[in-house]
Design an enzyme around this catalytic site. Structure first.
Site, PDB file in Angstrom:
ATOM      1  CE  LYS A  49      -3.578  -2.646   2.459  1.00 21.08           C
ATOM      2  NZ  LYS A  49      -4.320  -2.908   3.636  1.00 21.08           N
ATOM      3  CD  GLN A  93      -2.971  -4.587   6.699  1.00 25.41           C
ATOM      4  OE1 GLN A  93      -2.944  -3.471   5.957  1.00 25.41           O
ATOM      5  NE2 GLN A  93      -3.706  -5.698   6.212  1.00 25.41           N
ATOM      6  CG  ASP A 116      -9.407  -0.143   5.206  1.00 28.35           C
ATOM      7  OD1 ASP A 116      -9.087  -0.278   3.785  1.00 28.35           O
ATOM      8  OD2 ASP A 116      -8.546  -0.641   6.003  1.00 28.35           O
TER       9      ASP A 116
END
Ligand code: NDP
Length: 308
Positions: A49, A93, A116
């Protein structure tokens, strides 16, 4: 033989367009990734990412925190990231260590920086058909289908897997009402069935699918006997299976038996190179929209008009 829906190629062109849009708009989208502990798989996701951000000309901040961090300390870090103007996206994460309350952590992210798309506010917006950040994997699947010219409208879509990450939000996205009063312009109006581990006679359901999405995390579970001839098959699974012929000792396979299913399906996404790269691409897209204050606009028509 099935057409291959190439996620690598689409990702590459979308990422170039995202970088160009960023440049033309004169913004530097900022993404903070927060990694707790040093799980190698999570660290590798975060690295990819970060790299994708840098290549697109974004600012990427790599926050690493110790495994034994407390809930309060972690939420404090998130709040500080929420408050920084140059950070437009905050991503924690997962999975998190077991002593951490993941739901509370997700809720601590500012919904307007939740690139997200996991915050309850954004999931609620998706449920209601309001605009907001879409979870990246379902969003990527929708983009893959639309760019391959596969409309879901009126089709029987069967999704195997009901996780909050993939199956459930994808079901809502494909079910959304299209057109005036509807939220999305091109990925809704499907008839959606969601299966899970308690579904009886799974094959009888999957055989009715015009579009079959497999998001189970079961290596090569879905064979040709579960797929209707000419169906579109989207394989979300990413599974490691032992393979002594590979330098790493394993290879990646999906939830689908690719060789036999690709003989029968009309179109199929490969693993790797299908859904996987699209997930990171849609993260970039969400972060760009956040930086431009455009996240509340129709995300798919935005991607189409500005990036595709
Ligand atoms: P989860 O483990 O959270 O969910 C799996 C789902 O599959 C559950 O709903 C489960 O049912 C269902 N399931 C499991 N076994 C069966 C079975 N035998 N028959 C029917 N249903 C079954 O996984 P995720 O959704 O997080 O991930 C799924 C896969 O997708 C994984 O391989 C993951 O690595 C991959 N993934 C890929 C991404 C990408 O970018 N390409 C992103 C995210 C995930 P039940 O609810 O009853 O337990």
């Amino acid at each position: 033989m099935a057409d291959i829906i190439d996620g690598n190629a689409l990702s590459k062109s979308l990422r170039e367009q995202i970088a160009e849009t960023r440049h033309i708009a004169g913004v530097t989208p900022g993404l903070a990734t927060i990694l707790v502990g040093d799980d190698p798989a999570s660290a590798s996701y975060v690295r990819s990412k970060q790299r994708a951000c840098e290549r697109a000309g974004f600012y990427a901040e790599d926050v690493r925190l110790p495994e034994d961090i407390t809930q309060a300390e972690l939420e404090d870090v998130i709040r500080r990231m929420n408050a920084r103007e140059e950070i437009h996206g905050v991503l924690v994460q997962q999975p998190l260590p077991t002593h951490i309350n993941t739901e509370a952590v997700v809720a601590a992210v500012d919904p307007d920086k939740d690139v997200d798309g996991f915050h309850p506010v954004n999931l609620g917006r998706l449920m209601r058909g309001d605009r907001g950040f879409l979870p990246c994997t379902p969003f990527g699947i929708a983009r893959l289908l639309s760019s391959a010219g596969i409309s879901v409208s009126g089709k029987n879509v069967v999704i195997v897997g009901r996780s909050l990450l993939v199956g459930k939000p994808l079901a809502l996205l494909l079910l959304a009402k299209v057109g005036p009063g509807g939220r999305l312009q091109e990925t809704g109006d499907a008839t959606v069935t969601v299966c899970h581990s308690r579904t009886r006679d799974l094959s009888s359901v999957t055989l009715g699918a015009d579009i079959l999405v497999c998001a189970m995390g079961r290596p090569e579970f879905v064979g040709a006997d579960m797929v209707r001839s000419g169906a579109t098959v989207v394989d979300v699974g990413i599974n490691r299976v032992e393979d002594s012929t590979r330098p790493r000792g394993y290879r990646l396979v999906g939830d689908v038996m690719y060789d036999e299913v690709s003989e029968k399906a009309g179109a199929i996404t490969p693993v790797p190179g299908g859904v996987g790269p699209m997930t990171v691409t849609m993260l970039l897209y969400n972060t760009l929209q956040s930086a431009r204050n455009l996240y509340s606009q129709d995300p798919l028509s935005g991607a189409r008009n500005e990036s595709g």
